[in-house]
Scaffold this motif. Structure first.
Motif, PDB file in Angstrom:
ATOM      1  N   GLN A   1       0.829  -1.210   0.000  1.00 26.62           N
ATOM      2  CA  GLN A   1       0.000   0.000   0.000  1.00 26.62           C
ATOM      3  C   GLN A   1       0.863   1.258   0.000  1.00 26.62           C
ATOM      4  OE1 GLN A   1      -2.549  -0.809   3.486  1.00 26.62           O
ATOM      5  NE2 GLN A   1      -4.292  -0.585   2.119  1.00 26.62           N
ATOM      6  N   LYS A   2       1.847   1.286   0.883  1.00 25.05           N
ATOM      7  CA  LYS A   2       2.712   2.463   1.024  1.00 25.05           C
ATOM      8  C   LYS A   2       3.423   2.788  -0.281  1.00 25.05           C
ATOM      9  CE  LYS A   2       6.964   3.870   3.410  1.00 25.05           C
ATOM     10  NZ  LYS A   2       7.945   3.512   4.474  1.00 25.05           N
ATOM     11  N   TYR A   3       4.092   1.801  -0.856  1.00 22.58           N
ATOM     12  CA  TYR A   3       4.876   2.058  -2.071  1.00 22.58           C
ATOM     13  C   TYR A   3       3.986   2.320  -3.275  1.00 22.58           C
ATOM     14  CZ  TYR A   3       8.945   0.581   0.617  1.00 22.58           C
ATOM     15  OH  TYR A   3       9.930   0.498   1.564  1.00 22.58           O
ATOM     16  N   PHE A   4       2.823   1.652  -3.315  1.00 24.28           N
ATOM     17  CA  PHE A   4       1.916   1.884  -4.435  1.00 24.28           C
ATOM     18  C   PHE A   4       1.373   3.303  -4.404  1.00 24.28           C
ATOM     19  CE2 PHE A   4      -2.572   1.997  -5.828  1.00 24.28           C
ATOM     20  CZ  PHE A   4      -2.348   1.875  -7.195  1.00 24.28           C
ATOM     21  N   TYR A   5       0.899   3.754  -3.257  1.00 21.51           N
ATOM     22  CA  TYR A   5       0.354   5.107  -3.164  1.00 21.51           C
ATOM     23  C   TYR A   5       1.404   6.155  -3.522  1.00 21.51           C
ATOM     24  CZ  TYR A   5      -4.033   3.594  -0.943  1.00 21.51           C
ATOM     25  OH  TYR A   5      -5.262   3.038  -0.691  1.00 21.51           O
ATOM     26  N   GLN A   6       2.639   5.968  -3.064  1.00 26.09           N
ATOM     27  CA  GLN A   6       3.700   6.925  -3.378  1.00 26.09           C
ATOM     28  C   GLN A   6       3.975   6.969  -4.879  1.00 26.09           C
ATOM     29  OE1 GLN A   6       6.099   6.410   0.887  1.00 26.09           O
ATOM     30  NE2 GLN A   6       7.058   5.726  -1.006  1.00 26.09           N
TER      31      GLN A   6
END
Length: 418
Positions: free
Chosen positions: A148-153
């Protein structure tokens, strides 16, 4: 009240498990064919093909096997935001291919990009992660949070480079809604110190982006990230005649969670919220959580008394709550999720503009009746059939214990949708 609600949910559960519900019928609006004749079959190019970036929304959507509820989510946000740009991150152990759904929505002017195989991970060793039969739940949970973190960024960077603006970052069982007052809500307790109140300026005949661009709510001019309160809608149905009101007769409202379920907790009892971000002002900050995406840079009242919008979170029926894949949800999870306590009736959210038309009927006006039917109810019906077949096969092979996760996450399995 809580005991009464639990009993009501148990009754629904029995009906879902043992009774063939109305929405399973291939007759009375439930079939695979468009049930009426109509010349209104093509979308209007003037209305849907050439909306400028400043007058539309984008979405960063992390996705795994939610095909049944995806058509409603796309159609609703296409109408209400309006959503025109979507970047999708497909979980590498997804079982059901969403590509045909995305292809259909591209035909009505939605720009959709799909990222597969964790291509957005910043480290090569993370991209080569393999999910096998011995992988623990804790490892997979941690992996999901990092994804989630890397995708949103990565998604926000891409949308910023495209000069896109407001972007939603929440799941396919969550929907934005105008934050109207409840009937018994005290207006004076919601009034900010400066005497302004964006909520009294809401106009549901306008879209979300039109309200933002009107500058009626100064939060959107001040901040990159807006934090919105979120409310759970349990699987407690209203009368079918009630939910059908305002929807064209060609549609069966029981197919649509946003029409079918009208009960939620009072506005003083939200879940942890979700965020929307102005991608044009994103400065490569680290994503903190999937809730308050940019941490303290997100402004907004967590109870929702000051916000123009809120998020509605739908449990939905058991048949779509019970999904395939790792740590799939079962009947006990379904009952537990529906334990919400006191509820109120929300009949205003499904409506678009005047009280006589739902968002679904307005979607049909935008793209044409037959197109709207094909992209919503027809798709939902098709995906239900496929999901039931997959769950039946998985259960016959021993459920999760019988699933060969090593094969699914192998090089061949990870490219199932290429």
């Amino acid at each position: 009240m809580k005991k009464v609600l639990i009993i009501a949910v148990l009754v629904l559960l029995v009906r879902e498990l043992f009774v063939t519900p109305q929405l399973h019928s291939a007759t009375a609006h439930g079939g695979l064919l468009f049930p009426i004749s109509s010349d209104d079959t093509k979308p209007s190019d003037e209305k849907i093909q050439h909306i400028p970036y400043s007058s539309s929304f984008s979405a960063c959507l992390l996705f795994k096997d939610d095909n049944v509820i995806l058509p409603e989510w796309l159609a609703y946000h296409y109408t209400v935001l309006p959503l025109r740009r979507v970047i999708v991150g497909i979980d590498p152990v997804s079982i059901i291919d969403p590509t045909p759904i995305f292809e259909l929505y591209r035909t009505i002017g939605m720009n959709i990009t799909v990222w597969k195989n964790d291509s957005f991970w910043p480290f090569e060793d993370s991209q080569n992660f393999t999910f096998h039969n011995g992988t623990s739940y804790d490892v997979m949970r941690s992996r999901h949070k990092d994804r989630q973190k890397y995708f949103y960024q990565a998604c926000l960077r891409q949308l910023r480079d495209e000069k896109r603006r407001w972007t939603i970052l929440y799941d396919t069982d969550e929907y934005i809604a105008f934050n109207y007052f409840d009937d018994d809500e005290d207006y004076s307790q919601s009034q900010p110190d400066d005497g302004t109140m964006a909520r009294i300026k809401l106009n549901q005949s306008s879209t979300v982006v039109e309200h933002i661009n009107s500058h009626a709510d100064p939060q959107f001019d001040k901040s990159t990230c807006i934090y919105l309160a979120r409310y759970l809608f349990p699987s407690l149905e209203s009368n079918h005649d009630v939910i059908q009101q305002g929807t064209d007769k060609v549609f069966n409202a029981s197919f649509f969670n946003t029409l079918r379920y009208r009960y939620r907790p009072p506005l003083g009892g939200p879940q942890r919220g979700k965020s929307m971000v102005d991608a044009s002002r994103y400065a490569d900050e680290s994503v903190k959580t999937p809730h308050k995406v940019l941490g303290n840079k997100c402004i907004g009242d967590w109870i929702g008394k000051q916000n123009s919008f809120r998020i509605h979170h739908y449990v939905g029926p058991l048949e779509t709550f019970h999904r395939p894949g790792f740590a799939k949800k079962d009947a006990s999870d379904f009952i537990r999720r529906n334990e919400v306590g006191k509820v109120v009736v929300d009949n205003r959210t499904p409506m678009y503009g005047s009280e006589s038309m739902t968002w679904l009927s307005h979607f049909a006006k935008l793209v044409g009746m037959e197109t709207a039917f094909r992209l919503t109810q027809n798709l939902i019906w098709r995906e239900k059939i496929e999901l039931q077949a997959i769950l039946k096969k998985q259960d016959s092979e021993g459920g999760l214990q019988g699933t060969n996760w090593s094969a699914i996450s192998s090089k061949e399995g990870s490219k199932l949708f290429d």
